[in-house]
Structure formats: structure tokens, C-alpha cells
Write an enzyme that holds these catalytic residues in place. Sequence first.
Site, PDB file in Angstrom:
ATOM      1  CE  LYS A 191     -19.682   9.892  16.770  1.00 53.64           C
ATOM      2  NZ  LYS A 191     -19.667   8.443  16.987  1.00 53.64           N
ATOM      3  CD1 TRP A 241     -21.019   9.272  11.875  1.00 57.72           C
ATOM      4  CD2 TRP A 241     -18.911   9.850  12.257  1.00 57.72           C
ATOM      5  NE1 TRP A 241     -20.463   8.283  12.642  1.00 57.72           N
ATOM      6  CE2 TRP A 241     -19.158   8.613  12.890  1.00 57.72           C
ATOM      7  CE3 TRP A 241     -17.625  10.417  12.369  1.00 57.72           C
ATOM      8  CZ2 TRP A 241     -18.187   7.927  13.616  1.00 57.72           C
ATOM      9  CZ3 TRP A 241     -16.668   9.728  13.094  1.00 57.72           C
ATOM     10  CH2 TRP A 241     -16.956   8.503  13.715  1.00 57.72           C
ATOM     11  CD  GLU A 268      -5.287  -2.160   1.485  1.00 58.40           C
ATOM     12  OE1 GLU A 268      -5.570  -1.638   0.375  1.00 58.40           O
ATOM     13  OE2 GLU A 268      -4.751  -1.542   2.426  1.00 58.40           O
ATOM     14  CB  THR A 271      -0.884   0.031   1.253  1.00 61.50           C
ATOM     15  OG1 THR A 271      -0.026   0.100   2.399  1.00 61.50           O
ATOM     16  CG2 THR A 271      -1.757  -1.206   1.347  1.00 61.50           C
TER      17      THR A 271
END
Lengths: 545, 545
Positions: B440, B445, B329, B186
Site C-alpha cells: 500500500k 494498492w 477452507e 491448512t
Amino acid sequence: MLGLMQDRPLTLPHVFHRAEQFFGHKQLITATPAGTVETTTVADWAVRVRRLATVLDELGVSADGRVGTFCWNTARHLELYLAVPCTGRVLHTLNLRLFPDQLVYVANHAEDEVVVVERSLLGLFWPHVDRLETVRHVVVIDDGAPTEIPDDPRIRHYEELLAAADPHAGRFVVDDENAAAAMCYTSGTTGNPKGVVYSHRSTLLHSLATLFADGVGLGERDVVLPVVPMFHANAWGLPYGRLLAGSSMVLPGPGMSPDAILSLMAEHRVTVAAGVPTIWMGLLPRLADYDLSALRTVLCGGSAVPKVLSEGFRSAIGLPLLQGWGMTETSPVASLGLLRTVHDDLSTDEQADVRAMQGPAVPLVDLRIADPESGEEQPWDGVSTGEVQAAGPWIAAEYHRGEGGGVQFTDDGWLRTGDVAVVDRHGYVKLVDRTKDLIKSGGEWISSVDLENEIMAHPKVAEAAVIAIAHEKWVERPLACVVVEPGEQLTADELIGFLADRVAKWWLPEAVEFIDEVPKTSVGKFSKKTLREKFGGYQVATPDV
Amino acid sequence: MLGLMQDRPLTLPHVFHRAEQFFGHKQLITATPAGTVETTTVADWAVRVRRLATVLDELGVSADGRVGTFCWNTARHLELYLAVPCTGRVLHTLNLRLFPDQLVYVANHAEDEVVVVERSLLGLFWPHVDRLETVRHVVVIDDGAPTEIPDDPRIRHYEELLAAADPHAGRFVVDDENAAAAMCYTSGTTGNPKGVVYSHRSTLLHSLATLFADGVGLGERDVVLPVVPMFHANAWGLPYGRLLAGSSMVLPGPGMSPDAILSLMAEHRVTVAAGVPTIWMGLLPRLADYDLSALRTVLCGGSAVPKVLSEGFRSAIGLPLLQGWGMTETSPVASLGLLRTVHDDLSTDEQADVRAMQGPAVPLVDLRIADPESGEEQPWDGVSTGEVQAAGPWIAAEYHRGEGGGVQFTDDGWLRTGDVAVVDRHGYVKLVDRTKDLIKSGGEWISSVDLENEIMAHPKVAEAAVIAIAHEKWVERPLACVVVEPGEQLTADELIGFLADRVAKWWLPEAVEFIDEVPKTSVGKFSKKTLREKFGGYQVATPDV
């Protein structure tokens, strides 16, 4: 130790949940015996699948118990296609065209615990029920046919059972991708039918192949009509493939007349249809009477596709047939006869010849040809013949209860298909015979099919079958069994003279027998077994040539 | 015991042998650093793969040893793509754009034994070679670049090695489909890069997905141009998919200029091209100057595809971009943004909005959204947000050496992608943020991306990044870091006033900081990590709102 990918099994619950999650609004259209259509959505169908799962529990079907189906192509049959394997049971699709003794044999051999029968088929099924040793329930789907339903404690009613059952909650889970999902018996031209058992893995992978662009290429915009029966080898993967892709589906039920099928195709804007040559042969004269402009692929398989049939479709609607080849043991799709860029420069007629071949192996399948006796692999040169052998994740490794081992499978685990073929340098398979119908004359193979084609090219010949007869010097020689066109006269000498220009001298039939008709099997193929029995001790009346 | 299907592993030798058997005449075209092209056939390429297999033995690479590649998209890189996994070794594609420390880290972490480097890239690679702890050989592919080749015992010459090696005889065999085939790290915006290890099974299944008609639908008639680097997650499956399908392939080598790519597309009649938005952004103004009439699919992924970019392509050449979503992934293709029949009645603009979404999961992949903290699954209602979690046979279960467990994977084994999305009732995913960038505030959110988009809608704003700052009462509040267009003036009050009509009151930034530019990562994404470090102990200058 390297890192890992998820160990997610390739099992059929994925197919069900994908359809339920993404394609609830898509349609399932079934023609009924009354000539009407029933339309349902995937969402409603999915709830019924969940109810059916509970019904199977309530009927006490064992954890891996076999559930037989004796059904047409219908949305309810598709409910069974999912509910049975998604609960770990095994779907056993019974062939409606089996002779009664074969039907009894396969239901007993598979140990079916329940058989689900459509009402219109009870007349074919019920007379044999007392010979079924393991069947505890016969669940009747009332398709509106007027057939009487017996008053018998074994009879249960599909709709009543579903209505009383709660839908299975949550996701279906099958952890072992190698577990059995379905089974189907070969039609068996010799000996008893043999059971092929499909695993979840083999079925899901085979279904993925229906999505490949170079092939049927099922997509969400398609409307799929499988005329091929759902009791034949997974209906060529279309039912599961269609659920994965989100295509709409049209199911013909019992209506197999050309007009019934053509009406469905026109009215529902069918894009992909699939069936055996006999079906398309019946439709050919009527194609111009219907609007088939939505059609993009007509898949044809089950037996070799005559060039004239495919060309007939191309002339009539601009769409030749797409030939697929395979058998129950190969799930069944093993090769597809799509043209490739190497064929672009061929003439129209040459392209038609390529389409009349069985085509190259689809991805994940390996094919080879080998001498039927020595097993030696033969080159792909367009000339060398050999038995087609197949390997791949959706090819059988053995039959149910281990039958056929050592005979139908090679030492390295490939399936011996019994088909004889040549393969060209591009990997296109062209079937030339069945191994058991080959004639070995003086150590060389004669293709009975090729010789039959040459004989049938004579204008006075209606049909012809060629079998091997014993010969002292050449071991085997061809015997031509010929049916003359009504009202015509033909002699053996005239036929041999005709063939002399068309085949090698040693291919010329040793003798010609004129017969009234070529005997056929239950699925309409030439029964050479019957001819061999009839002409078993054949004595050639003429001296050696 | 039921009968069985063949236990044929899903491994990459099938891909190689299929290409060699069926598609030997097809072309592989590679652009060189000198601006010319090299054309080879699959048949010649296959012989080189077989030679390379022997070379790996002769270099003493361990049975499952890692072979690094530091290469452009070239036919020789494709040789490594097959020879390495078909002999049981693991292909480790090194990202050319890694910072030196990361390059050294990943090569050591993967324990690369050999690295194959193209000559034109030696300047990037060789300065760090002494820090590579496990590399015994650096094999140089001479791509004609003028870069000096060091005089060093570790240096080997690719062509010399191949010329001296016998081709591997017979078929390649890898029996364990779960064995590692390739690995890719990654890019790692936080912490060290983590290694994703692809198995043969995951790679082959993922490659099959490139053949699906509803998707890229690679076929034999295609000419495929992967602009997406082959060092990125399998180049989106195109190299293996192309070999399965028999497509021709055009490889751009190091030439990434718009004109270089457009020339290849026009000259070689490319039908399918794939790359990140930046690439297509560069091509957009020049599309009209080239004949792109063969093009049928332009795949775009790697980051969200701007609607304006896709619409720009549609205006210029009648072909919007096909958006794919995924990450290292996920192999990487997890979803594809094709329109379906439910979108047919939408306006052109609404359809463009759908294309700007990431689309529904492809077959075999399952996606869900879940609250990033509680893990509770969220409904597909087009409103509820949640972290995207992924499951499927080509989704990572863990990272190399077990890293990331418990954090990036759920208890039931799904990958936590870190992307936050809403999903509509048809299963279309729309990314709204990264979990670590969510704010948050008072238990609710706030999407930093949504807020950034609203801020960037102000005509005086060049770019903007929103991060969370600590807040005594609301726990977190948004801080807007804003770059003003050159020559313009903008105040915090003016911006807040602009936003007041566009977002909920509690979304209004707590404060605005004007900065010179938004810091970027090595792959050009906003580096919010850098901003968080800079504004770590941020004190709000104004009282609570």
C-alpha cells in the site's frame, strides 16, 4: 467442539441471485397465443421478479401465504416461480386440467390468497371464482388472447401492478431451508387431491440433480424447452435447474401442437426438451420435417415410456428418449433410465428394453421394493415384485394438513409410491403395475399391466384393461375388459386360446367382457376405478377352472 | 402447518450405500510401490469398509474420535475415507509433506487417537511417534515397501485387523448432517497450521458439485485418476464424487513420476485426471509418447494455472487444463474456469487468457471482492481489486477450536480468503495477489504478483519476489528481490529502465536486491515471510523518487 462449516441455508434466493449475477444476458423465449414469440433477457426478467416481490407485499399476501398460478409455461410464470418463494410465500401451481370441483377444492384447501391467471385461461378459471373462499385478488396476465376480462373488483392487472411497483432492493433472504417454497396437488385417481408441499431445501437439491452429467446435465450452452407443464411438480426441476446452469430457455405457452413444438425446437436450436409420452407420440411422425440437429436429450416421464416410442425417436433422429420416473410426491425425479457400461454389450433391441425400464435411483434418492401387504423388503433379482418405496431429501414425508399418514408412508418414513416393480441387480426399476391394480389370486400376485400387454398383443384387440373380481376360492381373479379393433370380430375363447401360450395358466382371465372403450381419467390414464364400479358384483358365468 | 418433505440427512453413508448397491462391479486400481497394480472391485472394497468399521470399534476409537491417515492415494485410503465418517468418527488426513514439527502439532491439536500409516511412509512418520500425545495405535498398511516395521506395542497391522473383524451389518447411519466427517489442516505459511473441519453435509454437497455437467461432470463411464493427494482437502471431492457417479478409479500410490502417471493414464484409459500445476508441468514434455485419447478433462488447481501450461496441453493433446480455484477452507472447489458462450467469439489467445483466470463461482458458492481494509464490496468491472470473500454450505465458518475468528471471517460470516482478485462482468475471478503481499503505497494498492510478472518478463531474470518495505512518506514501497539467470549480468538501473515502459511510475520498485534464490515453503511456494524477515529493517540507499 470441532470447527464448523458455514450454516448457509439451501434456499431459492441462491438460484435467483446466481442467475442475476452470472447470466443476465441469456435469453428467455416465450411463445404467445397469437403464435409469435416474446424474447426477454434474464437481466430484464430479474428486474421484473424484484418488482413482483414488491407487488406481493402491496397485495398484502401473508408472510407464508399461498399464491396460486393458473398459467401456461411462460416467462411470466417463471417470474412467479422465483418472486413467490424468494419472499417467503408459497407458490401453488394449479393444474389447468383439473375438473372444476377439484380446482375449487385445491384452491380452498391450500387457502390461496391470490391467484395469477393468464388471460387465455380466464374462461376455464373465472366461472368458479365465487366458490373460492380465500382468494382476494385474481391477477390477470394479459397474454394477448381475446378472452374478455371481467369487470370485477377482484380483478387486478399484472402489468399495471408491476409497472407501479419499485423493484425489491438488495438480496432476497430466506433463512429456514425447511420452509415451504411451493405446493402441488396430486391428480388423485382416488379420493380428493392431496397437497404436496416442497421446501426450499428439497427444491434446491432436486434442481441440482438436473445438472448431473449422468442425467439431463443442464449446462450454460443448453437451450431448454420444458413442454412438461410448469403446473406439474416443478416442471421436473428444469426451471430452477436452468437458472442455476445459465441455460437459455424456450417456453411453449399454450401452443401444444406438434408443429408448434417442433418449430420452436428447430428455430431456437433446442438442446434439451422434456415432456410426457403423449407429446412425443404426437411429434414422432413429423420429426423428419424439422432440423433437430441441436437436440441432445429428450426427457420423457409422467407415465411409462413405450419402447416403440423411444425406438421411433432413435430411428428418426438418432436419439432415444431418456425416461425419468417419479410423481408429485417425489418432486418428481426419482430415477432416470440412462444406459450404463454394463449394457454396452447388449443388442440394440436389448438396450431398448433397458431404456423402457424406469432406471436406477438418482443420487440422494433411495428406492426399495417391499411386499405390499407384509412390508417385507424384496431382493433386486429382476424377478421379485414389490411396491416401490422412496426416501430422500426431496421425497414427501406427509401431505398438506397431515393427510395420508399411516397409509402412504411406512413406519420408517418412506413414501409408498403405489407402483409395483421388479428391480434388477444393477438397481434398474421396472414398473409392472399399481398396487391397487394387482390381482391376488390364490396368494400369488398377477400383474394387471403385464396381462393387459399380452392381451393387447392380439392383432384384433384395440385396448384392454384387466381388473380383479371377487372369487370364492381364489379370493381374486382377473377380468379382462377388451375393446376390439373396429370392424373385427373376437370371441372370449379365441382370446384365451391366444393367451394360453403366453402366460401361466393361473394368469388366464377368469372372464372376458367386450366393451366399447376403456374409460379414462382427466389426464388420459385408464380409469380402473370406473371399471371396478361397473363390474363390482361380477358373477362368473362359467364353473371354476 | 404445511406438509413436509422427508428429513433425510445429507450424510456420507448415502455415498457408501449407493456405491455398494449400484456399482459393485466397478474397478478400483491402485499402483503399488513395487510398480505393479492392485485391482479390486467396489463390492470387495465395500466388504472391507464394513470390516474396517468394526475394527474402529474394536480399537476403542471414541464416538467422534479422530483417525489420522498418513497415506498415498490408494484403495485402502479410500476405505478409511468411508469407514471413519460412516461410523461417526472424523477422518484426519495428515499431509505427508508437513515438516516434522507441524506433523506433531496437527496430530496433537486434532487429538488423533489412531493413525493409519502406509509401510512405505513409516520412515517419515515413526521418528516422531513419541511426541504424539493422544495416539494409542499406529496401524500399518503393508504396501509391500521394504521399510522395516518397528517392534513396538503401538503397532497394529491393518490386514490382520481386517481379517479378524466381522463386517458391519446393515446400513450405516449418521443422523446429524452437521456432524464432523473429516478434517484437514491448512499448510500455514504464517503461524501454526489451522484445522478445517468438514461436516457430512458440506462434504456431500461439495461432492455433488463434481457431478455437474458444467464442471468435471463425473459419470459412470469415467475413469478417474486423482493425482491430487487424498491428504489435500478431500482430494477435490473426487473420491466421494466418483463413488456417487459409479466411475472407475485409478490411484497412483506413491508413483508421482511423469512416466508412472502417464502409463496409468494410457493403460487404464483415464478420462478425468486432477492435479496441481507442478504435476502437469512434469508431464507436458512426454504427452506425445502416450495414448491419451480417452482423456476428456484435466483438472488443475492448488495454485494459479500458467497460461503457457494450459496452452501446452492444448497443443499437445487438444485439451487445455480446466482450472479450479479454492483452498482447504473451501472444501476446496469454489470456482471453475470453464469457457462459456460469451467467450465463443474470442480469439484462441484470448480464450487462453480466460482459462488462465480462476473462473466463476460454482453453484451453491457465493463470491465477492471487498477492500481488504474497509471491507467495502467492490464492483465486478474487471478493474477494481479486492479480497475474495466466500460463502456457501461447504465454506468454513471458523477453524478447529475457534481459531481465526474475527480475522479470517467477516462480521456477516464470509470467509476472507486472503486472495486478492478482480472480477469481470461475467463473474470470472482473476487472482492478482495475496492480501498480505499487497503493497500500500500512498494509499494505493500495488500488486506484488503483477509487479513480479513484469520483472520476470526481463530475459535476464530467473525469478523475482516483491515485498513491501516501510517508507516514511508513502508508508510502504515495493522492494524487488531478484535472481539473475546463471551467467548473466543485470543492474538495478537496467531493470528499472526496463520496467519504466511496463508499469505506472509509482509501481517502480523503490530498490532492487539481487539474491541467489527465492526462499520456498514446504509446498514450493515463494516464502515472502522469509524475505520479510531478511529485509525487515530495510533502508533505502537512494533519496525519495
